[in-house]
Design a protein around this motif. Sequence first.
Motif, PDB file in Angstrom:
ATOM      1  N   MET A  95     -11.518  -5.476  15.755  1.00 52.38           N
ATOM      2  CA  MET A  95     -10.420  -5.416  16.726  1.00 52.38           C
ATOM      3  C   MET A  95      -9.269  -4.616  16.142  1.00 52.38           C
ATOM      4  O   MET A  95      -8.836  -4.865  15.020  1.00 52.38           O
ATOM      5  CB  MET A  95      -9.950  -6.831  17.086  1.00 52.38           C
ATOM      6  N   LYS A  96      -8.768  -3.675  16.906  1.00 50.31           N
ATOM      7  CA  LYS A  96      -7.678  -2.837  16.418  1.00 50.31           C
ATOM      8  C   LYS A  96      -6.370  -3.614  16.396  1.00 50.31           C
ATOM      9  O   LYS A  96      -6.085  -4.403  17.296  1.00 50.31           O
ATOM     10  CB  LYS A  96      -7.536  -1.591  17.293  1.00 50.31           C
ATOM     11  N   PRO A 134      -1.979  -3.755  16.018  1.00 50.31           N
ATOM     12  CA  PRO A 134      -0.898  -3.147  16.817  1.00 50.31           C
ATOM     13  C   PRO A 134      -0.319  -1.880  16.204  1.00 50.31           C
ATOM     14  O   PRO A 134       0.478  -1.193  16.842  1.00 50.31           O
ATOM     15  CB  PRO A 134       0.144  -4.260  16.867  1.00 50.31           C
ATOM     16  N   PHE A 135      -0.719  -1.573  14.982  1.00 52.64           N
ATOM     17  CA  PHE A 135      -0.157  -0.426  14.281  1.00 52.64           C
ATOM     18  C   PHE A 135      -1.257   0.545  13.855  1.00 52.64           C
ATOM     19  O   PHE A 135      -2.440   0.190  13.859  1.00 52.64           O
ATOM     20  CB  PHE A 135       0.648  -0.888  13.060  1.00 52.64           C
ATOM     21  N   PRO A 136      -0.879   1.798  13.491  1.00 54.18           N
ATOM     22  CA  PRO A 136      -1.903   2.780  13.104  1.00 54.18           C
ATOM     23  C   PRO A 136      -2.806   2.277  11.985  1.00 54.18           C
ATOM     24  O   PRO A 136      -2.344   1.658  11.024  1.00 54.18           O
ATOM     25  CB  PRO A 136      -1.060   3.983  12.646  1.00 54.18           C
ATOM     26  N   GLU A 137      -4.088   2.550  12.132  1.00 57.44           N
ATOM     27  CA  GLU A 137      -5.032   2.171  11.088  1.00 57.44           C
ATOM     28  C   GLU A 137      -4.887   3.104   9.889  1.00 57.44           C
ATOM     29  O   GLU A 137      -4.499   4.258  10.022  1.00 57.44           O
ATOM     30  CB  GLU A 137      -6.465   2.249  11.615  1.00 57.44           C
ATOM     31  N   ILE A 138      -5.208   2.599   8.729  1.00 58.07           N
ATOM     32  CA  ILE A 138      -5.133   3.371   7.494  1.00 58.07           C
ATOM     33  C   ILE A 138      -6.502   3.989   7.198  1.00 58.07           C
ATOM     34  O   ILE A 138      -7.524   3.300   7.222  1.00 58.07           O
ATOM     35  CB  ILE A 138      -4.692   2.495   6.307  1.00 58.07           C
ATOM     36  N   HIS A 139      -6.512   5.291   6.950  1.00 53.87           N
ATOM     37  CA  HIS A 139      -7.754   5.995   6.598  1.00 53.87           C
ATOM     38  C   HIS A 139      -7.525   6.682   5.258  1.00 53.87           C
ATOM     39  O   HIS A 139      -6.986   7.788   5.192  1.00 53.87           O
ATOM     40  CB  HIS A 139      -8.116   7.019   7.673  1.00 53.87           C
TER      41      HIS A 139
END
Length: 246
Positions: free
Chosen positions: A1-2, A4-9
């Motif tokens: 589940m994503k 609320p904030f940008p995912e880290i890559h």
Amino acid sequence: MKGPFPEIHGGGSLLLAWQVRNRRVLVIGGGEVAAGRIVNVLNADAKVTVVSPRDGLNDEVAYRVEQKQVDFIDRKFEPSDLDGVDMVLCAVDDPVASTQVYKLCQEKRIAANIADVPPECDFYFGSVHRDGPLQIMVSTNGNGPKLANIVRRQIASNLPTNIGAAITRVGLLRRKLRKIAPNIEEGPKRMQMSKVCEQWSLEDLTEMTEGDMEELLGFYKPGTVPSLESLRLGEDGGAYDGPFLI
């Protein structure tokens, strides 16, 4: 589940526009790779020193030396060459010597790029498209420099031919604006100038004269952005209600 904030890559690089104007950059080596590095940092207005035996210089690097575009030390690298240096670009065909340079730079906390050895680089050189003040860099994080060139050419082929000129004119307009409204508290008054870049075409921005800029900064109808044509005809003049922001 994503979340609320940008995912880290992870695994990327921090792409920056590194200001090296008047900084001392040491280039070790005088071959083709060194020639390319020299062009990069000279274009950024750095002060460049090249250290290499003269018989190791290719034609381009020899030309830079002859034209006094760089300072030149005619010998192999010595540790004392790092004194007073802000950046090191090592481009010699000697892995042992290159690793020694990198370790010395690490000890002295000098940012270094060791050509063709990604693990011994504090930063990478990407493939760059330049059009006046516009610079676009494509980086593969050391994985595929040739592929970066292909991507860069593809991007450049889709850019308007006059984008660099338009940016130059906008930059001049911004400098004029700062003279009119230099204080931070005047920021809210500037906000509408961003609409000029959004609503004017690149052709209009390119053709904008300094006279047009003075008119634009001096008169407008509150809440609107005059077209270049109407500005020149004086159709959108009005009470000045504060400068714009670009």
